[in-house]
Scaffold this active site. Structure first.
Site, PDB file in Angstrom:
ATOM      1  N   CYS A   1       0.848  -1.239   0.069  1.00 49.14           N
ATOM      2  CA  CYS A   1      -0.054  -0.077   0.004  1.00 49.14           C
ATOM      3  C   CYS A   1       0.737   1.227   0.061  1.00 49.14           C
ATOM      4  O   CYS A   1       1.634   1.295   0.784  1.00 49.14           O
ATOM      5  CB  CYS A   1      -0.797  -0.141   1.192  1.00 49.14           C
ATOM      6  SG  CYS A   1      -1.878   1.497   1.339  1.00 49.14           S
TER       7      CYS A   1
ATOM      8  N   GLY B   1      -2.584  10.292   0.463  1.00 49.05           N
ATOM      9  CA  GLY B   1      -2.638  11.185  -0.880  1.00 49.05           C
ATOM     10  C   GLY B   1      -3.691  10.749  -1.711  1.00 49.05           C
ATOM     11  O   GLY B   1      -4.321   9.434  -1.584  1.00 49.05           O
ATOM     12  N   GLU B   2      -4.175  11.638  -2.630  1.00 45.20           N
ATOM     13  CA  GLU B   2      -5.275  11.391  -3.707  1.00 45.20           C
ATOM     14  C   GLU B   2      -4.311  11.418  -4.934  1.00 45.20           C
ATOM     15  O   GLU B   2      -3.828  12.249  -5.548  1.00 45.20           O
ATOM     16  CB  GLU B   2      -6.218  12.583  -3.678  1.00 45.20           C
ATOM     17  CG  GLU B   2      -6.991  12.583  -4.823  1.00 45.20           C
ATOM     18  CD  GLU B   2      -7.913  11.284  -5.063  1.00 45.20           C
ATOM     19  OE1 GLU B   2      -8.340  10.811  -4.287  1.00 45.20           O
ATOM     20  OE2 GLU B   2      -7.778  10.784  -6.323  1.00 45.20           O
TER      21      GLU B   2
ATOM     22  N   SER C   1      -6.862   4.019  -6.118  1.00 46.25           N
ATOM     23  CA  SER C   1      -8.433   4.684  -5.259  1.00 46.25           C
ATOM     24  C   SER C   1      -8.447   6.199  -5.409  1.00 46.25           C
ATOM     25  O   SER C   1      -7.539   6.627  -5.032  1.00 46.25           O
ATOM     26  CB  SER C   1      -7.951   4.015  -3.857  1.00 46.25           C
ATOM     27  OG  SER C   1      -9.150   4.336  -2.948  1.00 46.25           O
TER      28      SER C   1
ATOM     29  N   ASN D   1     -11.981   2.576  10.740  1.00 46.62           N
ATOM     30  CA  ASN D   1     -10.696   2.682  11.606  1.00 46.62           C
ATOM     31  C   ASN D   1     -10.686   4.016  12.563  1.00 46.62           C
ATOM     32  O   ASN D   1     -10.824   4.834  11.967  1.00 46.62           O
ATOM     33  CB  ASN D   1      -9.585   2.315  10.752  1.00 46.62           C
ATOM     34  CG  ASN D   1      -9.383   0.920  10.274  1.00 46.62           C
ATOM     35  OD1 ASN D   1      -9.736  -0.107  10.730  1.00 46.62           O
ATOM     36  ND2 ASN D   1      -9.280   0.929   8.713  1.00 46.62           N
TER      37      ASN D   1
ATOM     38  N   CYS E   1     -11.211  14.535   3.847  1.00 53.79           N
ATOM     39  CA  CYS E   1     -12.258  13.813   4.338  1.00 53.79           C
ATOM     40  C   CYS E   1     -12.356  13.526   5.812  1.00 53.79           C
ATOM     41  O   CYS E   1     -11.104  13.265   6.435  1.00 53.79           O
ATOM     42  CB  CYS E   1     -12.123  12.404   3.798  1.00 53.79           C
ATOM     43  SG  CYS E   1     -12.125  12.115   1.973  1.00 53.79           S
TER      44      CYS E   1
ATOM     45  N   SER F   1     -14.148   5.779  -3.806  1.00 51.63           N
ATOM     46  CA  SER F   1     -14.305   5.896  -2.244  1.00 51.63           C
ATOM     47  C   SER F   1     -15.597   6.532  -2.389  1.00 51.63           C
ATOM     48  O   SER F   1     -15.688   7.769  -2.327  1.00 51.63           O
ATOM     49  CB  SER F   1     -13.275   6.653  -1.549  1.00 51.63           C
ATOM     50  OG  SER F   1     -12.233   6.051  -1.527  1.00 51.63           O
ATOM     51  N   LEU F   2     -16.525   5.627  -2.252  1.00 50.64           N
ATOM     52  CA  LEU F   2     -18.061   6.482  -2.346  1.00 50.64           C
ATOM     53  C   LEU F   2     -18.507   6.927  -0.858  1.00 50.64           C
ATOM     54  O   LEU F   2     -18.797   8.154  -0.593  1.00 50.64           O
ATOM     55  CB  LEU F   2     -19.156   5.586  -2.952  1.00 50.64           C
ATOM     56  CG  LEU F   2     -20.063   6.341  -3.514  1.00 50.64           C
ATOM     57  CD1 LEU F   2     -19.888   7.154  -4.894  1.00 50.64           C
ATOM     58  CD2 LEU F   2     -21.390   5.118  -3.997  1.00 50.64           C
ATOM     59  N   HIS F   3     -18.546   5.811  -0.147  1.00 56.18           N
ATOM     60  CA  HIS F   3     -19.095   5.824   1.376  1.00 56.18           C
ATOM     61  C   HIS F   3     -20.496   6.797   1.691  1.00 56.18           C
ATOM     62  O   HIS F   3     -20.750   6.435   2.906  1.00 56.18           O
ATOM     63  CB  HIS F   3     -18.159   7.115   2.351  1.00 56.18           C
ATOM     64  CG  HIS F   3     -16.490   6.571   2.185  1.00 56.18           C
ATOM     65  ND1 HIS F   3     -16.197   5.192   2.358  1.00 56.18           N
ATOM     66  CD2 HIS F   3     -15.374   7.243   1.640  1.00 56.18           C
ATOM     67  CE1 HIS F   3     -14.790   5.330   2.072  1.00 56.18           C
ATOM     68  NE2 HIS F   3     -14.336   6.239   1.805  1.00 56.18           N
TER      69      HIS F   3
END
Ligand code: SAH
Length: 374
Positions: free
Chosen positions: A129, A191-192, A225, A324, A140, A248-250
């Site tokens: 990762c 990061g994005e 992602s 988390n 976020c 990443s909808l959430h």
């Protein structure tokens, strides 16, 4: 060494697309295509084929130590390695859990910025990762990285070096389970990735190209992602790189998603999902929808139902992530019974669902916990 002071914490909803300009790290072999490597070697007064030799050392043998490059003339070794293998990552700390099969590595970059990567070894595969930015500008509220703000973009080589570091640990037998290789890379660290598009695509190319050009990892094993930068998803679909896209909808409704994933104020749920379906149409790859289950916030059965209706009959899979814990956050993971009900509701629409394991929680190495402090 001077240290990059982290940016101030963003105010709620604030988005940062571009970091303050700052000095760039030195050029590294992994930043360059093979043609650019040959040109760089020629500029240093050496035969272009030396670039192929250096590339084999780095991408095949994971070696950047001149003393081991005995196929290169002694005089050329120092010159070439000094010019093309600058130190980009310095290990600050390594934390392990799961009997050594999960390891979080904290790195200092040349300018003092800190980033983290996490190696996770399973019985049948090993996942790295990686971080693509120091910090993140997407803010976020449930993510520790987002709460700290964006320091800077990472370069292609800084991203690749994280994978090479993991590959070295595996090859040397440092990770329990015997010598192994990196099979999967997920851009789910700090990061994005799509906000640092060019460097990330360069890194993906280095990862998938076979040696001597790159590491030879299957594109199918690589997951990018994103919070949902719609134009960049469209660009990614046209790269001819069949990587897995994770969104990443959430939340399935704009009202809640506006607060959980602030980029939603720019591109709405419907636009993000349309971009995802276009991605599956072009790449034939199944898209992954990431959904962190947050107790009493987004875990109601009616939201599962709405999500199911929005995504059924598409090439899609939902990855539920029990939230988390992060410092200062009032939110926690859903109750087990609510999680089960959410899964059942989604499945009733014929949608494939998995619940992600929470590897690395004990060392603050799980999703959303990377904050890179010493
Ligand atoms: N910026 C990218 C990649 C980083 S994080 C993105 O947002 O997709 C990888 C995943 O972890 C994302 O789906 C992110 O929303 C999720 N995540 C962040 N904080 C989390 C937390 N506290 N618990 C569970 N998942 C979290």
């Amino acid at each position: 060494m001077s240290t990059v002071s982290p940016p101030g914490a963003p105010v709620p909803g604030q988005l940062t697309f571009v970091a303050r300009p700052r000095a760039k790290p030195a050029r590294h072999l992994a930043d360059l295509t093979m043609a650019e490597r040959r040109a760089a070697v020629a500029e240093l007064g050496e035969k272009p084929f030396r670039a192929d030799q250096l590339s084999r050392h780095y991408f095949e043998k994971l070696n950047s130590d001149p003393s081991l490059m005995t196929d290169l003339p002694a005089a050329a070794r120092e010159k070439l390695t000094t010019a093309l293998f600058p130190t980009l990552l310095t290990s600050v700390r390594e934390m392990t859990t799961d009997s050594g099969t999960t390891r979080k590595m904290l790195w200092r970059l040349f300018d003092g910025a800190l980033v983290e990567s996490v190696l996770m070894r399973y019985t049948d595969r090993t996942t790295m990762c990686v971080s693509s930015q120091a910090g993140c500008g997407m803010n976020c509220p449930f993510c520790a990285t987002g709460q700290a703000g964006l320091t800077r973009n990472m370069t292609t080589a800084e991203i690749v070096e994280q994978v090479v570091a993991g590959a070295r640990a595996l090859a040397s037998g440092d990770v329990p389970g015997g010598p192994g290789r990196v099979n999967n890379v997920v851009f789910m660290g700090m990061g994005e990735p799509l906000a640092n598009y060019k460097a990330v695509i360069g890194a993906v190319r280095r990862m998938v190209e076979p040696a001597p050009d790159g590491l030879g990892i299957s594109a199918r094993g690589i997951t990018v992602s994103t919070v949902g930068l719609v134009p960049a998803i469209g660009k990614l679909a046209d790269e001819g790189l069949p990587v897995t896209l994770a969104v990443s909808l959430h939340a399935p409704d704009d009202e809640l998603r506006d607060t959980l994933v602030p980029i939603n104020t720019r591109w709405k749920v419907a636009e993000v999902l349309d971009a995802a379906w276009e991605y599956t149409a072009k790449t034939k790859r199944r898209v992954s929808i990431e959904y962190a289950l947050i107790k009493d916030i987004n875990d109601q059965e009616w939201r599962a139902d709405l999500l199911g209706r929005l995504i059924k009959n598409q090439l899609v899979h939902v990855n539920l992530i029990p939230l988390n814990p992060t410092p200062g956050s009032k939110w926690t993971a859903s109750r087990p019974e609510d999680e089960r009900a959410f899964v059942r509701r989604l499945e009733s629409h014929g949608v494939a669902v998995t619940v992600r394991d929470t590897r690395g929680r004990e060392i603050d190495g799980a999703c959303g916990q990377l904050a890179a402090a010493e």
